[in-house]
Design a protein around this motif. Structure first.
Motif, short mmCIF file in Angstrom:
data_model
loop_
_atom_site.label_atom_id
_atom_site.label_comp_id
_atom_site.label_asym_id
_atom_site.label_seq_id
_atom_site.Cartn_x
_atom_site.Cartn_y
_atom_site.Cartn_z
N ILE A 141 0.14 5.82 8.21
CA ILE A 141 0.30 4.35 8.18
C ILE A 141 1.55 3.97 8.95
O ILE A 141 1.54 3.06 9.79
CB ILE A 141 0.34 3.82 6.73
CG1 ILE A 141 -1.02 4.00 6.04
CG2 ILE A 141 0.78 2.35 6.70
CD1 ILE A 141 -1.02 3.74 4.55
N HIS A 142 2.66 4.69 8.69
CA HIS A 142 3.90 4.40 9.42
C HIS A 142 3.72 4.65 10.92
O HIS A 142 4.21 3.89 11.75
CB HIS A 142 5.06 5.24 8.87
CG HIS A 142 5.65 4.68 7.62
ND1 HIS A 142 6.29 3.46 7.58
CD2 HIS A 142 5.71 5.18 6.36
CE1 HIS A 142 6.73 3.22 6.35
NE2 HIS A 142 6.38 4.25 5.59
N THR A 193 0.83 -1.20 0.00
CA THR A 193 0.00 0.00 0.00
C THR A 193 0.87 1.25 0.00
O THR A 193 0.67 2.16 -0.80
CB THR A 193 -0.94 0.01 1.24
OG1 THR A 193 -1.76 -1.15 1.20
CG2 THR A 193 -1.80 1.25 1.28
N VAL A 194 1.85 1.28 0.89
CA VAL A 194 2.72 2.46 1.01
C VAL A 194 3.53 2.68 -0.26
O VAL A 194 3.61 3.81 -0.76
CB VAL A 194 3.64 2.31 2.26
CG1 VAL A 194 4.79 3.30 2.21
CG2 VAL A 194 2.83 2.50 3.53
N ILE A 206 0.52 8.28 4.07
CA ILE A 206 1.64 7.34 4.24
C ILE A 206 2.25 7.52 5.63
O ILE A 206 2.54 6.53 6.32
CB ILE A 206 2.71 7.57 3.14
CG1 ILE A 206 2.15 7.23 1.76
CG2 ILE A 206 3.97 6.74 3.44
CD1 ILE A 206 3.04 7.67 0.60
N GLU A 238 3.26 6.00 -2.57
CA GLU A 238 4.40 6.85 -2.91
C GLU A 238 4.40 7.15 -4.41
O GLU A 238 4.60 8.30 -4.83
CB GLU A 238 5.72 6.17 -2.53
CG GLU A 238 6.03 6.21 -1.07
CD GLU A 238 7.37 5.57 -0.76
OE1 GLU A 238 8.40 6.14 -1.16
OE2 GLU A 238 7.38 4.48 -0.14
#
Length: 195
Positions: free
Chosen positions: A170-171, A140-141, A167, A145
């Motif tokens: 998410i991290h 996904t990430v 993003i 990007e």
């Protein structure tokens, strides 16, 4: 049971050896690896016809994918999209999600080359949905990007910044604080026009 499987595999290998379409396909792969794209294209085309005649959909999908790659390398992106779409339709019928992701990634390159940005964005969003369905944050990430870079490329700064912030979140959810900060900073840079 194991012996039966071995016998079935041997039978399948013998059948593939006798299949001229499969032989053309394998020869095409070898030629492509050695850098002879023109002759490889001819082999893949012959393989495609053979696979069509024997109703081998997996073979049709593989040959179409290879022809798409060759067309894309030649900057013949409309033709590439046609070949990829044919392979995609077969993989969708088979519910082969990993092949669908790979094909969509290839399609997005051709769509961007043809300046079909709206279609490219939709394709990225489909890929993100598939990865989300598999609970695959890394995929996904990575796709997000790529999407953020595309937004930036077409002048959609706010959408790019928002994507980088997603993003970062998410991290953050995975307690990757340094990566979360990196993407938050990137979002700010995009908004300021520094990127």
């Amino acid at each position: 049971m194991e012996e039966n499987n071995k016998e079935m595999e041997k039978d399948q290998e013998v059948q593939e050896e006798k299949d001229p379409a499969q032989a053309d396909y394998e020869q095409g792969k070898e030629l492509r690896e050695s850098g002879d794209e023109a002759l490889a294209a001819s082999c893949f085309h012959n393989a495609l016809i053979g696979f069509e005649q024997s109703n081998n959909e997996k073979g049709v999908a593989n040959a179409s994918d290879q022809l798409g790659d060759i067309c894309a390398a030649r900057d013949e992106h409309e033709k590439a999209l046609d070949h990829y779409q044919r392979a995609y339709d077969i993989c969708a019928k088979e519910k082969d999600q990993f092949s669908l992701i790979a094909l969509q990634r290839k399609m997005v390159v051709s769509k961007k080359a043809l300046k079909k940005y709206d279609e490219a964005i939709k394709t990225y969003l489909k890929i993100i949905d598939i990865y989300a369905g598999y609970n695959n944050p890394a995929g996904t990430v990575t796709t997000m990007e790529d999407l953020a870079e595309l937004y930036l490329e077409i002048g959609e700064r706010q959408k790019s910044a928002d994507t980088y912030r997603t993003i970062a979140s998410i991290h953050k959810n995975f307690k990757h604080s340094s990566q979360a900060k990196e993407f938050s900073d990137k979002a700010l840079q995009v908004e300021k026009g520094a990127l």
